[in-house]
Scaffold this active site. Structure first.
Site, short mmCIF file in Angstrom:
data_model
loop_
_atom_site.label_atom_id
_atom_site.label_comp_id
_atom_site.label_asym_id
_atom_site.label_seq_id
_atom_site.Cartn_x
_atom_site.Cartn_y
_atom_site.Cartn_z
N ASP A 500 0.83 -1.21 0.00
CA ASP A 500 0.00 0.00 0.00
C ASP A 500 0.86 1.26 0.00
O ASP A 500 2.05 1.23 0.29
CB ASP A 500 -0.90 -0.03 1.24
CG ASP A 500 -2.20 0.72 1.04
OD1 ASP A 500 -2.33 1.45 0.05
OD2 ASP A 500 -3.10 0.58 1.90
N ASP A 561 -10.75 3.81 -1.15
CA ASP A 561 -11.16 2.94 -0.03
C ASP A 561 -12.67 3.02 0.15
O ASP A 561 -13.28 4.09 0.03
CB ASP A 561 -10.50 3.39 1.26
CG ASP A 561 -9.07 2.90 1.39
OD1 ASP A 561 -8.49 2.48 0.38
OD2 ASP A 561 -8.54 2.95 2.51
#
Length: 843
Positions: A500, A561
């Site tokens: 990430d 997200d």
């Protein structure tokens, strides 16, 4: 003014022809040169230093007199010699040498023209390669720059193409009754037209990285930006791509599509890879004088004497906006160029559990083991194959070998426990970003990427902190990231890594190796991580510039997200962030799940982020169903992120209705009509025959009735059965108009459409699986009876709906007579309750 301005006049240059390849032909130096394929016709005008591209079909898009340009800087000492540091080159092609050849590449046979020009004032030499693949409807070209001078230069912007005029308001007012004299096309800037006649223009813009907005915007719409400034912009936007603030003027990263909604044609422009430079586009969608610029960002990387650099291949494709796979030629070429594994199309997306959206950083080994126990018990019923531990196990971001208090023994024991259940162990890491309070930042300051003043660059505001980034051109920093990944895989035992915040390696700064562009530094880092992990480990990229990860990652997060709220929220505040399309929220996750669906099984397996099904979130049931439908019908991975022991049965059933995954990507029917598509169609077929699964999304804030002509869905207006999945409603479409009543705000209707055949039984659907048909593995119809077999993982309970040409006398399931419900017009509803397989006979 972000686009370049070209002087109207063009300087003629002397040109000679020189053979270069084994297969080569010679042309007269003054005459234009041409390349032709079955799809495109390319013309090179060396005298004007321009080129043109036309389609071979009537009323095809075209580009005329496109031009190129290189912007660079020389050292400060150059001020003493020439009085300037900034230079513009390649507007003319002096002393050009040209050859025409046939070459071979991953894209098949190429008809190619190579032009070599130079030197310019600082002894830079240029080689431009123009190529037409004979097997694909693409035009390719790239530029190589060689420094034969005595001093280094810094590359700023390498414009591969500009066609059309980018007006300044003070020079060219907006078209209108009082400015008719300005409607004439400016001379000397070239032209670009998605269709020969003026139409209704729009632009499909692709965001820089996983979380960045992607969608189609029209002439009257504003570009998507951010009001969060230095807190978020470094994460979400490429520094070399302009952040525009004018209606109808848009930018994009790597590729984009300028199209005509009226005439249904367009032009895709972009790059086949992002290994050398990050590519940017800018367009104006003015119907009178549209324009497009495409360039590679030089990032002020140094080109030393004797060194050379090539851009990635640029590409153009003329697009039929209504084609079932409009972007396929370009997307497939990108896959070939980046050597995407041939097995990617056959890989199965992950189905599993992730800790993040239930616990965030508040995790412990105890919480993980409790959910692991539940996941193990649900493994067969939900087809789970992955258990992933997310952020929170480490002491701090950057300090990956030190663990938080919740993991006194580290994470290695958990990977063993996960494997014992038959699940794959997964772990989250963010190897390129550094928390300001980490030990790594204090002890390894020389590893940090810094700006020209020596201050560590800002990597954005996350974890209530302004974070820093590693300089991956520093050998020790790169080696550290490799050691982190190598340890996670080979010592801790994790076979799935979610990597990430990878954009951090691509932030602007002064690298230790000044010759590296941001794209080169990031690509080098990603290749190093893959090498450390090994080829068998499944790598999921997140927060990474998309083009940089192609050919490296098995899966890729393609959207923002998700979150337990529909709109972005921060510390209880909602209204301020409604227009922040990269912040976590269900709406934002859905945006790119749809618009980037075509990337699935081409570049990687799409990761749409997790599905939250728990009733305690701030999402309505309709919003959960919308998330579930988009994930299921676009084919990507499916990870739950709720506290499994606390999930009620009805929410577990909602998840089970999506499994096993369909695995196919649906077709977005209105991808170019609106920023967020409303219509998705997925074609399916099995023993029951062929049917169409259609999703109709209601993005409004109120309940809506939605009507869609079957012709708009690409279907014939024939007698059709329609069954909606989430509400179980049935209808028969006889007038060619599909209508769904009372779709909730932010809800969706998922409809199975099957043509009615007189005298023949039909499976209309069920509430067992969202496909409304893939649960049937056998269908045998005879004059005496109908036999069918259903198959589901674990225990299944629900209803199936059938059309029967004559009333049944009885229904037998597993040798037992079952009551059934007639719904009228030959439609019958049959309850089913079985373990794994149900044998059904209708007499």
């Amino acid at each position: 003014m972000t686009a370049l301005s070209r002087p109207p006049s063009a300087v003629k240059s002397g040109i000679t022809l020189q053979p270069h390849h084994a297969i080569c032909t010679t042309h007269h130096a003054i005459m234009p040169l041409t390349l032709t394929s079955p799809h495109l016709h390319f013309t090179l005008n060396p005298q004007a230093a321009t080129w043109s591209l036309h389609g071979t079909q009537l009323n095809a898009p075209f580009i005329e007199d496109a031009w190129m340009q290189v912007n660079y800087q020389t050292p400060i000492s150059a001020l003493l010699r020439s009085g300037r540091r900034k230079h513009i080159s390649l507007q003319t092609w002096p002393k050009a040498q040209i050859n025409h050849s046939v070459t071979f590449s991953p894209h098949g046979e190429l008809q190619q023209i190579t032009l070599e020009s130079g030197p310019d004032a600082n002894r830079l030499f240029y080689k431009i390669e123009f190529a037409l693949p004979q097997e694909h409807p693409l035009f390719l070209w790239r530029l190589t720059i060689e420094n034969r001078g005595q001093s280094p230069v810094q590359m700023d912007r390498i414009t591969l193409m500009q066609a059309g005029f980018f007006p300044k308001r003070k020079l060219l007012p907006e078209p209108g009754p009082l400015s008719a004299k300005y409607r004439r096309k400016p001379i000397g800037y070239g032209a670009i037209r998605p269709h020969p006649d003026p139409g209704k223009l729009a632009f499909f813009t692709n965001g820089w990285q996983s979380w960045s907005f992607t969608g189609t915007l029209g002439t009257d719409e504003w570009p998507v930006g951010t009001s969060l400034g230095f807190m978020a912009a470094p994460m979400w936007f490429n520094q070399g791509t302009p952040r525009l603030r004018k209606r109808g003027r848009f930018a994009s990263d790597m590729f984009g599509v300028l199209g005509d909604r009226l005439h249904r044609s367009g032009i895709l422009a972009g790059f086949l890879s992002q290994k050398q430079h990050f590519g940017s586009l800018e367009v104006t969608t003015d119907p009178i004088y549209p324009a497009l610029a495409l360039w590679a960002n030089g990032d002020q990387a140094r080109l030393e004497p004797g060194a050379q650099i090539s851009t990635d291949w640029a590409a153009l494709q003329f697009v039929n906006l209504d084609d079932p796979e409009p972007l396929a030629p370009y997307l497939d070429a990108v896959a070939r160029e980046n050597r995407v594994q041939p097995s990617i199309p056959s890989h199965q997306p992950s189905v599993g559990w992730c800790s993040w959206y239930q616990f965030y950083q508040d995790i412990s080994a105890e919480k993980m083991r409790a959910n692991l126990q539940s996941a193990a018990s649900l493994k067969n019923e939900l087809h789970l194959n992955l258990f992933q531990i997310d952020d929170g196990f480490q002491a701090q971001i950057g300090d990956w070998f030190n663990f938080s208090s919740g993991f006194p023994q580290g994470v290695a024991p958990l990977s063993s426990a996960i494997r014992e259940t038959g699940l794959n162990p997964g772990l989250w890491l963010a190897p390129f970003i550094v928390h300001s309070k980490s030990k790594l930042r204090r002890t390894q300051r020389k590893w940090l990427l810094r700006n020209r003043f020596g201050v560590p660059v800002n990597a954005g505001f996350v974890w209530n902190n302004f974070n820093k980034a590693l300089d991956l051109t520093h050998p020790e920093a790169l080696a550290y990231t490799q050691e982190v990944v190598r340890t996670a895989v080979h010592e801790w035992g994790y076979s799935f890594l979610k990597l990430d915040f990878l954009f951090a390696a691509a932030l602007p700064g002064r690298h230790r190796d000044r010759s590296q562009t941001r794209a080169q530094a990031l690509r080098r880092g990603l290749e190093a991580l893959r090498e450390a992990a090994g080829p068998e480990v499944h790598l999921l990229g997140c927060g990474v510039p998309l083009g940089s990860g192609i050919g490296i990652f098995d899966s890729m997060r393609i959207g923002a997200d998700v979150d337990g709220t529909w709109l972005p929220t921060w510390k209880g505040l909602r209204g301020l962030f409604k227009e922040e399309y990269a912040m976590p929220s269900a709406r934002n996750a859905l945006q790119n799940t749809l618009t980037r669906a075509p990337l699935h099984r081409r570049w990687w397996l799409n990761d749409p982020d997790c599905l939250l099904v728990r009733p305690e979130s701030n999402l309505t049931l309709a919003e959960v169903q919308t998330l579930a439908s988009a994930i299921a019908l676009t084919g990507g991975s499916l990870l739950l992120s709720d506290d499994l022991p606390a999930l009620p049965d009805n929410r577990l059933r909602l998840a089970s209705q999506l499994l096993p995954l369909i695995g196919k990507r649906g077709r977005l029917l209105d991808w170019f009509e609106a920023a967020t598509p409303h219509l998705l169609r997925l074609d399916l077929e099995n023993a029951t025959g062929a049917w169409y699964l259609v999703a109709l999304f209601n993005w409004a804030d109120q309940v809506m009735d939605i009507s869609v002509p079957l012709e708009k869905l690409g279907l014939s207006a024939v007698d059709t059965f329609a069954r909606e999945f989430w509400r179980g409603s049935l209808s028969r479409v006889t007038d060619g108009l599909l209508t769904l009543k009372n779709i909730p705000a932010h809800g969706v209707g998922v409809v199975a459409l099957r043509p009615a055949t007189p005298g023949k039984a039909a499976y209309l659907g069920s509430d067992l699986h969202i496909s409304q048909g893939l649960e049937v593995i056998q269908w045998l119809e005879s004059p005496e009876n109908l036999r069918l077999r259903l198959e589901r993982p674990g225990k299944a309970q629900g209803v199936i709906d059938l059309y029967l040409p004559r009333p049944p006398s009885r229904v037998v399931i597993q040798h037992k007579n079952i009551d059934f419900e007639p719904l009228g017009e030959g439609i019958y509803r049959i309850p089913v309750d079985f373990e794994r397989v149900a044998e059904i006979e209708i007499i």
